[in-house]
Write a protein that holds these residues in place. Sequence first.
Motif, PDB file in Angstrom:
ATOM      1  N   ASN A  84       1.162  -1.482  -0.193  1.00  0.00           N
ATOM      2  CA  ASN A  84       0.027  -0.228  -0.028  1.00  0.00           C
ATOM      3  C   ASN A  84       0.384   1.398   0.279  1.00  0.00           C
ATOM      4  O   ASN A  84       1.125   1.353   0.629  1.00  0.00           O
ATOM      5  CB  ASN A  84      -1.060  -0.239   1.282  1.00  0.00           C
ATOM      6  CG  ASN A  84      -1.714   1.238   1.470  1.00  0.00           C
ATOM      7  OD1 ASN A  84      -1.769   2.580   1.353  1.00  0.00           O
ATOM      8  ND2 ASN A  84      -2.870   0.916   1.799  1.00  0.00           N
TER       9      ASN A  84
ATOM     10  N   THR B 228       0.170   4.485   0.144  1.00  0.00           N
ATOM     11  CA  THR B 228      -0.256   4.789   1.248  1.00  0.00           C
ATOM     12  C   THR B 228       0.301   4.992   2.861  1.00  0.00           C
ATOM     13  O   THR B 228       0.609   5.925   2.926  1.00  0.00           O
ATOM     14  CB  THR B 228      -2.047   5.423   0.736  1.00  0.00           C
ATOM     15  OG1 THR B 228      -2.298   5.659  -0.349  1.00  0.00           O
ATOM     16  CG2 THR B 228      -2.272   6.943   2.086  1.00  0.00           C
ATOM     17  N   THR B 229       0.086   3.992   2.857  1.00  0.00           N
ATOM     18  CA  THR B 229       0.522   3.217   4.320  1.00  0.00           C
ATOM     19  C   THR B 229       1.907   2.146   4.067  1.00  0.00           C
ATOM     20  O   THR B 229       2.023   2.377   5.853  1.00  0.00           O
ATOM     21  CB  THR B 229      -0.272   2.981   5.062  1.00  0.00           C
ATOM     22  OG1 THR B 229      -0.535   1.228   4.134  1.00  0.00           O
ATOM     23  CG2 THR B 229      -2.229   3.556   4.971  1.00  0.00           C
TER      24      THR B 229
ATOM     25  N   GLU C 208       2.064  -0.676   4.116  1.00  0.00           N
ATOM     26  CA  GLU C 208       1.779  -1.854   4.872  1.00  0.00           C
ATOM     27  C   GLU C 208       2.127  -2.693   3.535  1.00  0.00           C
ATOM     28  O   GLU C 208       1.879  -2.785   2.387  1.00  0.00           O
ATOM     29  CB  GLU C 208       0.157  -1.865   5.177  1.00  0.00           C
ATOM     30  CG  GLU C 208      -0.413  -2.666   5.921  1.00  0.00           C
ATOM     31  CD  GLU C 208      -2.179  -3.193   5.572  1.00  0.00           C
ATOM     32  OE1 GLU C 208      -2.336  -4.401   6.069  1.00  0.00           O
ATOM     33  OE2 GLU C 208      -2.037  -2.344   5.428  1.00  0.00           O
TER      34      GLU C 208
END
Length: 56
Positions: free
Chosen positions: A5, A7-8, A10
């Motif tokens: 991910n 954005t995060t 993760e």
Amino acid sequence: MSIWNLTTGELLDTLTEHTESVESLAFTPDGRTLVHGSGGVWTANGDNSIKIWRLQ
């Protein structure tokens, strides 16, 4: 091959189905499908397969 991910940061999944290096990959325009290939006519590397993943 790892799916992250962006954005995060993760780690979402690790795809391990190819027995050799992945030579190419592409997402469909809607971002829901990932296609990746290993080997092919232009290289001696890879297991000469294509994998298709439906992403959620």
